[in-house]
Design an enzyme around this catalytic site. Structure first.
Site: not given
Length: 285
Positions: A49, A273
């Site tokens: 990402e 995360h």
């Protein structure tokens, strides 16, 4: 003769504007991530990402004195988001774009525009051929009505086949990334079984009473967690992995720990995360 290899993986949640759903605190978090990696002893870093190639260029340039070798895996409209930084020479790279990547008309989801991939970087690690894979599979969004489950299962199968067919001459194989799959899911077993991989978290040596439960996303202690998720997953989810396969050499997993959680001196986390770190001992004799 033996030596150690330290690897870390992190989904950075770095969706850049002008995309309508840009990630919160992106620039500050990436800046602090660069600081953390600069001070770390990781040999190999895989990220997911990193949707803007400009962000990748800034990260790789600022860390070039620590990680002189880097590669961004291109795909789709926004870029695949996956990349690698390495202290060891990258000998070659290869990328496979998954056949199913969501739906183009679902513009509120970014998966199709990113063109999800698995990227391979073959490294020369002290004369050994080490294959490092990084990937990011399609997000789940709604577990009870998962429109994208067939896409993710297809991606898991293609990932396993790609790894199996491209790693046969390697001395050591490591697969990293955000699978958006939990350990009890079919996709997890497809990847592990077809590619003959071990899950580093499950194979880690005893941590002697550590409170680390291995959850990497939607954790209750992460400032970016959607609180509605905690009703179903009060401890979070384990969807980020380091898997490995010993090829021609003896590989010993020394440790596997979560990392890159809360930014020191800040209320922010590095991402929605947290990272996963593995240390391997490679014996060449």
């Amino acid at each position: 003769m033996s030596f150690f290899v330290n690897l870390v993986t992190l989904n950075c949640w770095a969706i850049a504007q002008p995309w309508p759903f840009g990630s919160k605190d992106r620039k500050e978090r990436l800046k602090r991530l660069v600081d953390a990696l600069e001070e770390s002893d990781y040999d190999i870093v895989t990220l997911q990402e990193i949707w803007s190639e400009k962000d990748f260029d800034k990260i790789s340039t600022n860390l070039a004195h620590v990680y002189p070798y880097s590669h961004y895996f291109h795909s789709g409209f926004t870029g695949s988001g996956t990349c690698i930084l390495s202290k060891y020479m990258i000998v070659s790279t290869l990328v496979h774009r998954y056949s199913l990547n969501g739906f183009a008309h679902h513009i509120h989801r970014g998966d199709w525009f990113g063109g999800k991939v698995v990227g391979l970087a073959e490294l020369n690690v002290k004369g050994l051929r080490v294959a490092i894979y990084t990937t990011h599979l399609h997000a789940e969004y709604n577990r009870d009505n998962d429109l994208y489950l067939p896409h993710r299962i297809s991606q898991a199968f293609e990932l396993a086949q790609f790894l199996d067919h491209t790693s046969r001459s390697s001395d050591f194989v490591i697969l990293t990334g955000d699978f958006n799959i939990e350990p009890e899911d079919l996709g997890y077993h497809i990847i592990a079984k077809i590619a003959n991989l071990e899950d580093a978290w499950l194979k880690r040596p005893s941590t002697h009473g550590s409170n680390d439960n291995g959850m990497t996303c939607d954790r209750p202690d992460n400032c970016y967690t959607n609180k509605h998720q905690l009703k179903r997953w009060p401890e979070g989810k384990r969807i980020d992995y380091i898997m490995y396969q010993s090829g021609k050499k003896h590989i010993e997993l020394v440790e596997c720990l979560t990392c890159l959680d809360k930014i020191p001196g800040s209320k922010l986390n590095y991402s929605d995360h947290i990272g996963l770190h593995a240390k391997f001992k490679i014996s060449t004799g």
